[in-house]
Design an enzyme around this catalytic site. Structure first.
Site, mmCIF file in Angstrom:
data_model
loop_
_atom_site.group_PDB
_atom_site.id
_atom_site.type_symbol
_atom_site.label_atom_id
_atom_site.label_comp_id
_atom_site.label_asym_id
_atom_site.label_seq_id
_atom_site.Cartn_x
_atom_site.Cartn_y
_atom_site.Cartn_z
ATOM 1 N N HIS A 376 0.797 -1.225 0.000
ATOM 2 C CA HIS A 376 0.000 0.000 0.000
ATOM 3 C C HIS A 376 0.830 1.277 0.000
ATOM 4 C CE1 HIS A 376 -3.984 -1.822 0.965
ATOM 5 N NE2 HIS A 376 -3.239 -2.746 1.546
ATOM 6 N N LYS A 567 -7.732 14.224 4.794
ATOM 7 C CA LYS A 567 -6.858 13.047 4.720
ATOM 8 C C LYS A 567 -5.840 13.198 5.834
ATOM 9 C CE LYS A 567 -5.908 14.375 0.428
ATOM 10 N NZ LYS A 567 -6.180 13.158 -0.352
ATOM 11 N N ARG A 568 -5.056 12.162 6.108
ATOM 12 C CA ARG A 568 -4.017 12.316 7.114
ATOM 13 C C ARG A 568 -3.060 13.448 6.713
ATOM 14 N NH1 ARG A 568 -3.665 8.502 11.410
ATOM 15 N NH2 ARG A 568 -1.765 9.643 11.885
ATOM 16 N N LYS A 573 1.461 14.434 0.978
ATOM 17 C CA LYS A 573 0.111 14.755 0.509
ATOM 18 C C LYS A 573 -0.035 16.253 0.200
ATOM 19 C CE LYS A 573 -2.043 10.981 3.201
ATOM 20 N NZ LYS A 573 -2.742 10.133 2.202
ATOM 21 N N THR A 676 -8.271 6.857 -1.589
ATOM 22 C CA THR A 676 -9.634 6.340 -1.692
ATOM 23 C C THR A 676 -10.638 7.456 -1.436
ATOM 24 O OG1 THR A 676 -9.331 5.563 0.567
ATOM 25 C CG2 THR A 676 -9.203 3.913 -1.172
ATOM 26 N N LYS A 680 -14.330 8.626 -3.289
ATOM 27 C CA LYS A 680 -15.570 8.981 -2.578
ATOM 28 C C LYS A 680 -16.087 10.340 -3.042
ATOM 29 C CE LYS A 680 -13.768 6.325 1.255
ATOM 30 N NZ LYS A 680 -12.898 6.395 2.447
HETATM 31 C C1 GLS Z 1 -2.265 3.720 2.183
HETATM 32 C C2 GLS Z 1 -1.913 4.671 1.042
HETATM 33 O O1 GLS Z 1 -1.160 5.736 1.539
HETATM 34 C C3 GLS Z 1 -3.142 5.170 0.262
HETATM 35 O O2 GLS Z 1 -2.706 5.847 -0.885
HETATM 36 C C4 GLS Z 1 -4.017 3.997 -0.148
HETATM 37 O O3 GLS Z 1 -5.192 4.468 -0.763
HETATM 38 C C5 GLS Z 1 -4.361 3.177 1.071
HETATM 39 C C6 GLS Z 1 -5.192 1.963 0.721
HETATM 40 O O4 GLS Z 1 -4.567 1.210 -0.276
HETATM 41 O O5 GLS Z 1 -3.174 2.710 1.717
HETATM 42 N N1 GLS Z 1 -1.073 3.125 2.701
HETATM 43 C C7 GLS Z 1 -0.925 3.383 4.015
HETATM 44 O O6 GLS Z 1 -0.017 2.975 4.732
HETATM 45 N N2 GLS Z 1 -1.923 4.145 4.456
HETATM 46 C C8 GLS Z 1 -2.772 4.372 3.424
HETATM 47 O O7 GLS Z 1 -3.814 4.976 3.515
#
Ligand code: GLS
Length: 831
Positions: A376, A567-568, A573, A676, A680
Site C-alpha cells: 500500500h 486526509k491524514r 500529501k 480512496t 468517494k
Molecule cells: C495507504 C496509502 O497511503 C493510500 O494511498 C491507499 O489508498 C491506502 C489503501 O490502499 O493505503 N497506505 C498506508 O499505509 N496508508 C494508506 O492509507
C-alpha cells in the site's frame, strides 16, 4: 450466534425449539416490542426513565437481534461446504459507525424510524450517540472495512481478522490552533456490536529460545517460549446488503494467562503478578497512530504476531485436527494487508513443520499458495523492517525460519544469476545496513502467491522501481487491483439526497452494481435532472452546516464553493500547497484587483498528524493560524473562509464528502499509492483538482480531461527534476506570487508578528522541500484559477459533477473484490 446448520437437540419437541432461529417480526409493532424488551430487560430501565445511551443500546440490540437471526455462521457453513475462505489479515479496520450501516443492510431503516417515533424518540438523536470504533489510521484501515462489506454483499465466505484495540486512533483537539491528542476510549460505555468468545481463546507465545532435538532420528528445532498471553476473540457482524448474509470480523483482545499469573502469584510476588498482567494486556491496548510511516516499536511487533498467530490457529481449529493440510490452499487464502501481518508467513511454516511435522519442502509449497500480499505504499520508509536483534528476542524460532527461507531463496537466485553479490545483497530478506534487519516486504513477496499494488500507477512503480528484481525473478507474480469504496456507506448511507435523485432516475440497482451509474450520463444534459442534482448538493451543504455548528461551533455559507482537503496530514500529501493557495488568494484580496470576481470559497480541512510527526503538527498549526486570520478579517468576509473541524473521522467524512464541490488530491506524483477519498468525492459529485498520482490517474481517464483539473509534474517529470537537481529557492525567486505567499507566512502575519513560529515550515520548503511543493505551485495556482472560471458557470459545473458520478462506478469496492477473486483468490461466491 445461532447456527442454522446444526439441528435441534434430539429430545426437542416444542415447535419454537425446532425452528433454527427465532427472529423478531419485521414490522413496526414487532420492532417496538423488541426495542422495549431490550430497553426494559437488557438495560433495565423503563422508557420514561431511559437516557439517550440506554435508548441507543436498546436500538442497537434490536437491530442486532434481527442480524443475529440471520447470522448463519457463514464461516462454519463454508467450512462444512468445503468452500474456500478469504482470511483477510489486517492490523486496521476503520469501521465507522455501525447502527446506520446495519439498518441499511437489514432494510429496517424506515421501520426503525417509525417504531421509535411511536415511542416518542427521534432516531437521529440515537444515531448521534454512537461512538465510532476508530481501529485504523486512514485509507488502509478504511479500505479493509470497505472490502469486508463488499465480500458480505457478494456472498463470498470471509473472515476479517484484526486487533480489538482498547484505544483506537486518538481524538484530536486543538488548543491555540495546535493539535492535542486525547485517548479514544470508544469502549467506555461498552459496544453493543461485539460478541466476546472466551471459549475460543488462543494461547500466543513469545520470547524464550529454540533447541534442537532428535525426533526419531530426524534432527528438528523447536521453540521453548518464555511467556504467553491469551488472545480472546470478539466477533462483529458484517452484514451483506439486503441479502441475509452475515460474515464475521474477528478481533483479538489480549488477556493475561491465568497459568502465568498463578506461577508468579504462588511465588508470593503480588506486584510482579499484576505488572505482568498489565504487560500482557498492553498488547491490544492501543492502535499505533502512524499512517504510512510506522515506527519499529517492539510492542507493535508483538501486536502483529499476536493477531496473526491467533488467526491462523483459529482457522486451523475451524478445519479440525483431521484436516489434510496439503489441501489448505484449497480452503483458505490469507490476504496480507500491507506488511503488518507478514509475520504470519513464518508462523504458518512453524505450525506446519514444528507442530504438524510436515517436511520443510511440503510446508513451503503449502505456505506459498496460502498467502497473497498487498503493498500500500511507495515510501521506502514505510516498508517495515524488523531488527534481527528484536525479532530474534521476541520470536526466536521465526527468525530461524526466516533465515532458512532466505537461504533457499538466495540459492535459487544464485542458480539463476550466478554469484552476483550485489544482486544477492539487494534481494536478501536480511538487510545488513544500517543494522541487520528483516525486510518484511521481501518476505511477503517471496512467500506470496501474488503481490498487488492498489492502483495502476502504483502497481507499475512497484514492479519497476520498488521491487524490480523480484518482478524479474517471479514473472506473473505481480498484479494490480485498483482500490474501491463501498457504495453502501459512502453513497447510499452518507448521501441520501443524491441517492434519491439517482434512484428516481435509474432505479436502485446501482447500490450493488455501481456500473449502473453510467445510465446517468445522458441526464447530464437534462436541465431538470441538473436542478435536482444541484439541489441535493445544496441540501448536503446545509446538512454539513448543521453538523459543524453543533459539533464545533463552525458555520458554512451554502453559497460558497466548498473546497475540501481531508486526509491524514503528511508532507507528501502536500497540505502546504493548499495553504500557499489560500495565502495567495488572501494576498490578492488585500492587494489585488478589487474587481476580482472569483467565486466565494470555503476551504475545509480535516487531518490528524501522527503525534511524533513534528512537521505535520506545525502544518496543522499553520492551517489554523491562517484560517483564524482570514476568518477574523472583515475584508475577507463573504469571499474566503477556512474551516478546520478537529478529529476528522469516518463519521465526519460522511457529511463532509457529500457536500463538497471540489476535491483536493494534490500529492506529489509517485507518492500516493492510490487514495480512496478521491473516489468517494467523485462518486458524490465533487470535481477533482489533482496530480497524476495514485488512482487520480484512473479517475481522470474515466471522467475525461474536461471534467478534471489536472496540474503538476507527472511521475517521470518528478524523477527528471530530481536527477538534474532540485533547488526550491530558484522557484521562490522566480515566482512573484509564491515569494509573496511564503514571505507573508515568514513575516509573522499569521502568528501575531512572531516570525519564529512558522520559520521551520518556510525553511523546510525553501531549503529542502522533499515533496516539491514549490515546483508545482505555479501549475496549481493556474489550475485553481481555471476552477474559479469553471465554477462561475454553475450549469456546466453541475454537468461535470453529474458526469463524475456517472463515470466512476468502477471505484466500487465490489469491483475491487471481483478483481481480487479473479486475479488472486479464485474463490467463487456461494450460490
Ligand atoms: C495507504 C496509502 O497511503 C493510500 O494511498 C491507499 O489508498 C491506502 C489503501 O490502499 O493505503 N497506505 C498506508 O499505509 N496508508 C494508506 O492509507
Amino acid at each position: 450466534g445461532p447456527d442454522a446448520a446444526v439441528p435441534a437437540p434430539a429430545g426437542a419437541t416444542h415447535p419454537l425449539a425446532l425452528a433454527p432461529v427465532i427472529g423478531p417480526a419485521s414490522d413496526i409493532d414487532g420492532f417496538v416490542r423488541e426495542f422495549l424488551l431490550n430497553l426494559n430487560f437488557d438495560r433495565g430501565v423503563a422508557l420514561s426513565a431511559s437516557s439517550v445511551t440506554d435508548r441507543y443500546f436498546a436500538l442497537a440490540y434490536t437491530v442486532r437481534d434481527y442480524l443475529m437471526a440471520r447470522w448463519l455462521e457463514d464461516v462454519r457453513r463454508a467450512i462444512a461446504d468445503d468452500a474456500k475462505v478469504v482470511a483477510y489479515l489486517s492490523a486496521e479496520y476503520l469501521l465507522g459507525r455501525q447502527l446506520d450501516n446495519n439498518l441499511l443492510a437489514t432494510g429496517l431503516a424506515d421501520i426503525a424510524t417509525e417504531a421509535l417515533a411511536q415511542c416518542g424518540i427521534d432516531i437521529a438523536d440515537l444515531r448521534a450517540a454512537e461512538v465510532e470504533p476508530g481501529l485504523g489510521n486512514g485509507g488502509l484501515g478504511r479500505l479493509a472495512a470497505c472490502f469486508i462489506d463488499s465480500l458480505a454483499t457478494m456472498r463470498v465466505p470471509n473472515v476479517g481478522y484484526g486487533i480489538r484495540y482498547e484505544y483506537g486512533i486518538f481524538r484530536q483537539t486543538f488548543v491555540d490552533g495546535q493539535q492535542v491528542e486525547q485517548p479514544d476510549s470508544w469502549l467506555e460505555l461498552g459496544s453493543p456490536w461485539e460478541f466476546p468468545h472466551p471459549e475460543a481463546a488462543q494461547t500466543i507465545s513469545f520470547g524464550g529460545h529454540t533447541e534442537k532435538y532428535d525426533d526419531d532420528g530426524v534432527e528438528r528445532s523447536r521453540w521453548v517460549p518464555g511467556w504467553n498471553v491469551q488472545a480472546v476473540p470478539y466477533n462483529l457482524m458484517v452484514p451483506g446488503y439486503e441479502n441475509g448474509v452475515v460474515n464475521t470480523l474477528r478481533l483479538w483482545s489480549a488477556k493475561a494467562t491465568t497459568a502465568f499469573d498463578l506461577r508468579i502469584f504462588n511465588s508470593g510476588d503480588y506486584e510482579e503478578a499484576v505488572r505482568a498482567q498489565t504487560y500482557a494486556e498492553n498488547i491490544s491496548k492501543v492502535l499505533y497512530p502512524e499512517d504510512s510511516t510506522p515506527q519499529g516499536k517492539e510492542l507493535r511487533l508483538q501486536q502483529q504476531y499476536f493477531f496473526v498467530a491467533a488467526s491462523i490457529h483459529d482457522l486451523l481449529d475451524l478445519l479440525g485436527p483431521a484436516f489434510d493440510l496439503t489441501r489448505l490452499p484449497e480452503r483458505v487464502i490469507f490476504q496480507l494487508n500491507d506488511t503488518h501481518p507478514v509475520i504470519a508467513v513464518p508462523e504458518l511454516m512453524r505450525v506446519l513443520v514444528d507442530e504438524r511435522k510436515l517436511d520443510w519442502d511440503a510446508a513451503w509449497e503449502i505456505t506459498q499458495k496460502c498467502f497473497a500480499y498487498t503493498c500500500h505504499t511507495l515510501l521506502p520508509e514505510a516498508l517495515e523492517v524488523w531488527s534481527v536483534e528484536l525479532l530474534g528476542r521476541l520470536l526466536p524460532r521465526h527468525l530461524e525460519i526466516i533465515y532458512r527461507i532466505n537461504e533457499e531463496f538466495l540459492d535459487e537466485v544464485r542458480e539463476r544469476y550466478g554469484h552476483d553479490l550485489i544482486r544477492l545483497r539487494d534481494m536478501s530478506i536480511i538487510a545488513e545496513f544500517p543494522e541487520r534487519a528483516v525486510r518484511m516486504a521481501y518476505l511477503a513477496t517471496i512467500a506470496g502467491a501474488k503481490v498487488n499494488g492498489v492502483a495502476e500507477l502504483h502497481s507499475q512503480l512497484l514492479r519497476d522501481k520498488v521491487l524490480p528484481q523480484f518482478n524479474e525473478f517471479f514473472p506473473g507474480k505481480f498484479t494490480n487491483v485498483t482500490n474501491g469504496v463501498t457504495p453502501r456507506r459512502f453513497v447510499r448511507q452518507a448521501n441520501p439526497a443524491l441517492s434519491r435523485v439517482i434512484t428516481d432516475a435509474i432505479g436502485d440497482g446501482w447500490i450493488t452494481d455501481l456500473d449502473e451509474l453510467r445510465r446517468l450520463e445522458p441526464l447530464a444534459d437534462d436541465a431538470g435532472f441538473r436542478a435536482a442534482f444541484a439541489q441535493a448538493k445544496a441540501a448536503n451543504k446545509r446538512r454539513l452546516d448543521g453538523v459543524l455548528r453543533a459539533r464545533d461551533g463552525l458555520a458554512l455559507d451554502e453559497d460558497h464553493m466548498l473546497d475540501v482537503m481531508v486526509k491524514r496530514l503528511h508532507e507528501y500529501k502536500r497540505q502546504m500547497l493548499k495553504v500557499l493557495h489560500i495565502v495567495t488568494l488572501y494576498d490578492r484580496l488585500l492587494w489585488g484587483d478589487p474587481a476580482d470576481d472569483a467565486p466565494a470559497r470555503t476551504f475545509l480541512f480535516g487531518a490528524k498528524a501522527a503525534p511524533g510527526y513534528t512537521m505535520a503538527k506545525r502544518i496543522i498549526h499553520l492551517i489554523n493560524a491562517v484560517g483564524k486570520t482570514i476568518n477574523d478579517d472583515p475584508r475577507a468576509r463573504g469571499k474566503l473562509a477556512v474551516l478546520f473541524p478537529p478529529n476528522y473521522n469516518v463519521t465526519l467524512a460522511e457529511t463532509v464528502i457529500p457536500a463538497a464541490d471540489l476535491s483536493e488530491q494534490v500529492s506529489l506524483a509517485g507518492k500516493e499509492a492510490s487514495g480512496t477519498g478521491n473516489m468517494k468525492f467523485a462518486l458524490n459529485g465533487a470535481l477533482t483538482i489533482g496530480t497524476d498520482d495514485g488512482a487520480n490517474v484512473e479517475i481522470r481517464q474515466l471522467v475525461g480531461d474536461e471534467n478534471f483539473f489536472l496540474f503538476g509534474m507527472s511521475e517521470p517529470e518528478v524523477e527528471e527534476l530530481w536527477a538534474k537537481g532540485y533547488h526550491p529557492t530558484a522557484f521562490y525567486q522566480a515566482d512573484e506570487n509564491l515569494k509573496r505567499a511564503l514571505d507573508l507566512i515568514a513575516s509573522g502575519a499569521f502568528s501575531g508578528g512572531d516570525r519564529s513560529v512558522f520559520e521551520p515550515v518556510v525553511s523546510n520548503l525553501l531549503y529542502d522541500d522533499r515533496f516539491m511543493v514549490l515546483a508545482d505551485y505555479a501549475s496549481y495556482i493556474q489550475a485553481q484559477d481555471a476552477v474559479d472560471v469553471a465554477y462561475r458557470d454553475s450549469d456546466a459545473w453541475t454537468r461535470s459533477a453529474i458526469l463524475n458520478v456517472a463515470r466512476t462506478g468502477f471505484f466500487s469496492s465490489d469491483r475491487s473484490m471481483r478483481d481480487y477473486i479473479d486475479r488472486i483468490w479464485h474463490t467463487p461466491p456461494l450460490a
